[in-house]
Design a protein around this motif. Structure first.
Motif, PDB file in Angstrom:
ATOM      1  N   ILE A  55       0.851  -1.067   0.094  1.00  0.00           N
ATOM      2  CA  ILE A  55      -0.053  -0.021  -0.005  1.00  0.00           C
ATOM      3  C   ILE A  55       0.961   1.060   0.050  1.00  0.00           C
ATOM      4  O   ILE A  55       2.218   1.199   0.646  1.00  0.00           O
ATOM      5  CB  ILE A  55      -1.017  -0.020   1.377  1.00  0.00           C
ATOM      6  N   ARG A  87       2.544   8.461  -5.470  1.00  0.00           N
ATOM      7  CA  ARG A  87       1.589   7.397  -5.247  1.00  0.00           C
ATOM      8  C   ARG A  87       1.195   7.007  -6.504  1.00  0.00           C
ATOM      9  O   ARG A  87       0.640   5.768  -6.869  1.00  0.00           O
ATOM     10  CB  ARG A  87       0.497   7.913  -4.434  1.00  0.00           C
ATOM     11  N   LEU A 146      -4.990   3.060   9.730  1.00  0.00           N
ATOM     12  CA  LEU A 146      -3.610   2.398  10.226  1.00  0.00           C
ATOM     13  C   LEU A 146      -3.635   1.860  11.471  1.00  0.00           C
ATOM     14  O   LEU A 146      -3.240   0.630  11.829  1.00  0.00           O
ATOM     15  CB  LEU A 146      -2.423   3.577  10.181  1.00  0.00           C
ATOM     16  N   ARG A 195      -5.101   8.785  10.076  1.00  0.00           N
ATOM     17  CA  ARG A 195      -4.219   7.648  10.595  1.00  0.00           C
ATOM     18  C   ARG A 195      -5.095   6.454  11.165  1.00  0.00           C
ATOM     19  O   ARG A 195      -4.641   5.442  11.631  1.00  0.00           O
ATOM     20  CB  ARG A 195      -3.672   8.052  12.043  1.00  0.00           C
ATOM     21  N   TRP A 232      -9.427   6.185  -4.697  1.00  0.00           N
ATOM     22  CA  TRP A 232      -8.179   5.319  -4.917  1.00  0.00           C
ATOM     23  C   TRP A 232      -7.923   4.496  -6.059  1.00  0.00           C
ATOM     24  O   TRP A 232      -8.902   4.443  -6.693  1.00  0.00           O
ATOM     25  CB  TRP A 232      -8.622   4.318  -3.326  1.00  0.00           C
ATOM     26  N   TRP A 283       0.639   4.827   1.207  1.00  0.00           N
ATOM     27  CA  TRP A 283      -0.202   5.554   2.131  1.00  0.00           C
ATOM     28  C   TRP A 283       0.455   7.090   2.233  1.00  0.00           C
ATOM     29  O   TRP A 283       1.555   7.557   2.021  1.00  0.00           O
ATOM     30  CB  TRP A 283      -0.110   5.024   3.599  1.00  0.00           C
ATOM     31  N   GLN A 284      -0.408   8.087   2.487  1.00  0.00           N
ATOM     32  CA  GLN A 284       0.052   9.313   2.449  1.00  0.00           C
ATOM     33  C   GLN A 284       0.477  10.194   3.568  1.00  0.00           C
ATOM     34  O   GLN A 284       1.074  11.319   3.454  1.00  0.00           O
ATOM     35  CB  GLN A 284      -1.328  10.371   1.926  1.00  0.00           C
ATOM     36  N   ILE A 307       3.259  -0.989   4.080  1.00  0.00           N
ATOM     37  CA  ILE A 307       2.804  -0.020   3.868  1.00  0.00           C
ATOM     38  C   ILE A 307       4.137   0.882   3.621  1.00  0.00           C
ATOM     39  O   ILE A 307       4.786   1.020   4.226  1.00  0.00           O
ATOM     40  CB  ILE A 307       2.032   0.570   4.981  1.00  0.00           C
TER      41      ILE A 307
END
Length: 508
Positions: free
Chosen positions: A37, A234, A59, A56, A484, A39-40, A225
């Motif tokens: 993944i 991304r 996560l 968050r 996404w 993740w930002q 991640i």
């Protein structure tokens, strides 16, 4: 305002990144029990009680459990608590804790962990947001290892929804006491479907499935991640096949990538609101100025240009489908009225009002583009905004220190949809989440925190949300959308609150 006027030139960075990115390679034979993944943001801390940071949440939900959780349609469901109830006076919450939940070290989860999380951590002086949320907890009784009874000094009408919301994760008493509050931030231990086996700050997180997890065993056994704050990174990563799933992809890229056979893209609205948080002092102490700034924003044009029209323009801080939404109220786009209001306060295009504005760049889809569009719209009526980009973690520091500029672009999360989590926490002047500190609106909000009657409380929030908008105390913009892109043979469960939970995914 035409689309090209809003976004011309804003895609240069992404285009440049893609120009050097390799074309989409034939899909690799990914392990059917693992996923990668992009993740930002980095979690920064593994203490899930520390901060109410929406991005968050996914996560933390991979590693920790809450007492309650939510289904994809955001209805409340059992989690660590199998049964729950609240007294009519709103001051007692009774929870039955499941007896088959274990911490990642094999120790059983008990009601003592619930008491430690929601009461004893605060008494021990741990600086966590959970203390503010549950500030009215007087005691938590634990008559058995599987029952916890929360006693409140004041009614808390939203106690049950909060158990499934931000920062409300149960943590292990024995582990936190052993490693200390600071140590726990770097040594996570939860009872969730995955355990952390490797963490490199601002780089990567590796999770493995927890075999003693009480719930359905994840089909995805390993989750890697990669922290990629830049949206163009991304895009390049998912296009090249380096990652299997990438959230918060720019709208203009979702459609392009979705046309590729190996990829699937989605754009859908969620229970978040994109807004401008407003200070009640500085230049925005003037009501004429605040209202002028709000009337100058063409929300429909922003939605069409940046979100393909999928982001619903809003007039209050509540999206359609949530209890606090008011269908018959509209705050109009009216640049002529904006100019007239500014003129009353001595400002014009020749003598512009100068203010500060903050925005993220890549934290949620289109954030910086929205900010630039608003700056352009304001300039046309006589408001000159000095736009600065801030990191997501910096926002919380600035807000708590009362150092945000006059306006800050933000995506306000409300996974459960209750208006207290929208208008209530946003406008409560005594809480650290609010940039607005004036007691006119704030006092009305504070009174609603003690109202237990559901219908009366909801109507109260509708009224104060409209009042806040009319006062210019907040500037709602759009219902947030999430984007996404993922490999087409990865089955991803869509949550209406925006969660991305690999424990619910599988490969075809």
């Amino acid at each position: 305002m035409r689309r090209r006027t809003l976004i011309a030139g804003l895609a240069v960075g992404t285009a440049a990144a893609l120009a050097v990115a390799p074309p989409l390679a034939p899909q690799a034979q990914a392990a059917k029990d693992s996923v990668v993944i992009a993740w930002q943001v980095d979690p920064q801390t593994w203490d899930p009680n520390k901060r109410t940071v929406p991005v968050r949440q996914s996560l933390y939900k991979m590693v920790y459990d809450q007492l309650l959780t939510q289904a994809p349609d955001i209805k409340l469901e059992a989690s660590l608590a199998t049964k729950w109830s609240q007294s009519a006076d709103g001051k007692t919450v009774t929870l039955d804790i499941r007896d088959n939940a274990y911490w990642h070290d094999g120790t059983k989860v008990t009601s003592a962990d619930v008491k430690y999380t929601f009461l004893e951590r605060g008494k021990a002086g741990h600086k966590i947001d959970l203390v503010r949320i549950w500030r009215n907890v007087a005691d938590i009784e634990t008559p058995t290892p599987t029952r916890a009874v929360i006693k409140l000094s004041k009614p808390m009408a939203t106690a049950i929804p909060w158990l499934a919301f931000l920062a409300n994760f149960v943590v292990p008493k024995h582990h936190v006491e052993k490693v200390g509050a600071d140590g726990f931030a770097d040594k996570p231990m939860g009872s969730g479907p995955y355990k952390v086996v490797d963490y490199q700050r601002n780089s990567r997180i590796v999770l493995e499935a927890f075999d003693k997890y009480w719930g359905p065993k994840p089909k995805i056994r390993k989750v890697t991640i990669l922290i990629m704050k830049d949206p163009s990174a991304r895009v390049a990563a998912v296009q090249s096949g380096r990652v299997d799933f990438a959230p918060d992809v720019p709208i203009r890229e979702v459609g392009r990538l979705d046309k590729m056979a190996a990829l699937s893209g989605r754009i859908f609205p969620i229970s978040r609101v994109i807004l401008l948080q407003i200070r009640s002092d500085k230049a925005f102490a003037d009501k004429n100025v605040r209202l002028a700034a709000h009337h100058a924003i063409n929300k429909k044009a922003i939605s069409q240009a940046l979100y393909a029209g999928k982001a619903v323009p809003l007039s209050i801080v509540a999206p359609p489908g949530t209890p606090g939404y008011v269908e018959d109220f509209e705050f109009p786009y009216d640049p002529a009225k904006s100019k007239a209001l500014l003129a009353k306060s001595g400002f014009s295009t020749d003598k512009p009002l100068k203010i500060g504005m903050a925005s993220f760049n890549g934290n949620f889809p289109g954030d910086y583009d929205i900010a630039r569009a608003i700056v352009s719209m304001w300039k046309k009526v006589g408001i000159e905004a000095n736009l600065q980009v801030i990191e997501y973690s910096k926002y919380f520091e600035l807000n708590r220190g009362n150092k945000l500029p006059e306006a800050t672009l933000y995506s306000w999360d409300n996974a459960v949809g209750d208006p207290e989590m929208f208008t209530g926490y946003l406008m409560h002047p005594k809480l650290p989440f609010s940039a607005w500190k004036d007691m006119d609106v704030g006092g009305r909000v504070m009174k609603l925190f003690g109202v237990v009657d559901y219908d009366k409380r909801i109507q109260g929030y509708k009224d104060v949300a409209v009042y806040a908008s009319k006062q210019g105390a907040v500037m709602p913009l759009l219902q947030s959308v999430i984007t996404w892109v993922h490999k087409s043979d990865l089955q991803v469960v869509q949550y209406n609150n925006g969660w991305a939970l690999p424990q619910t995914w599988s490969w075809k």
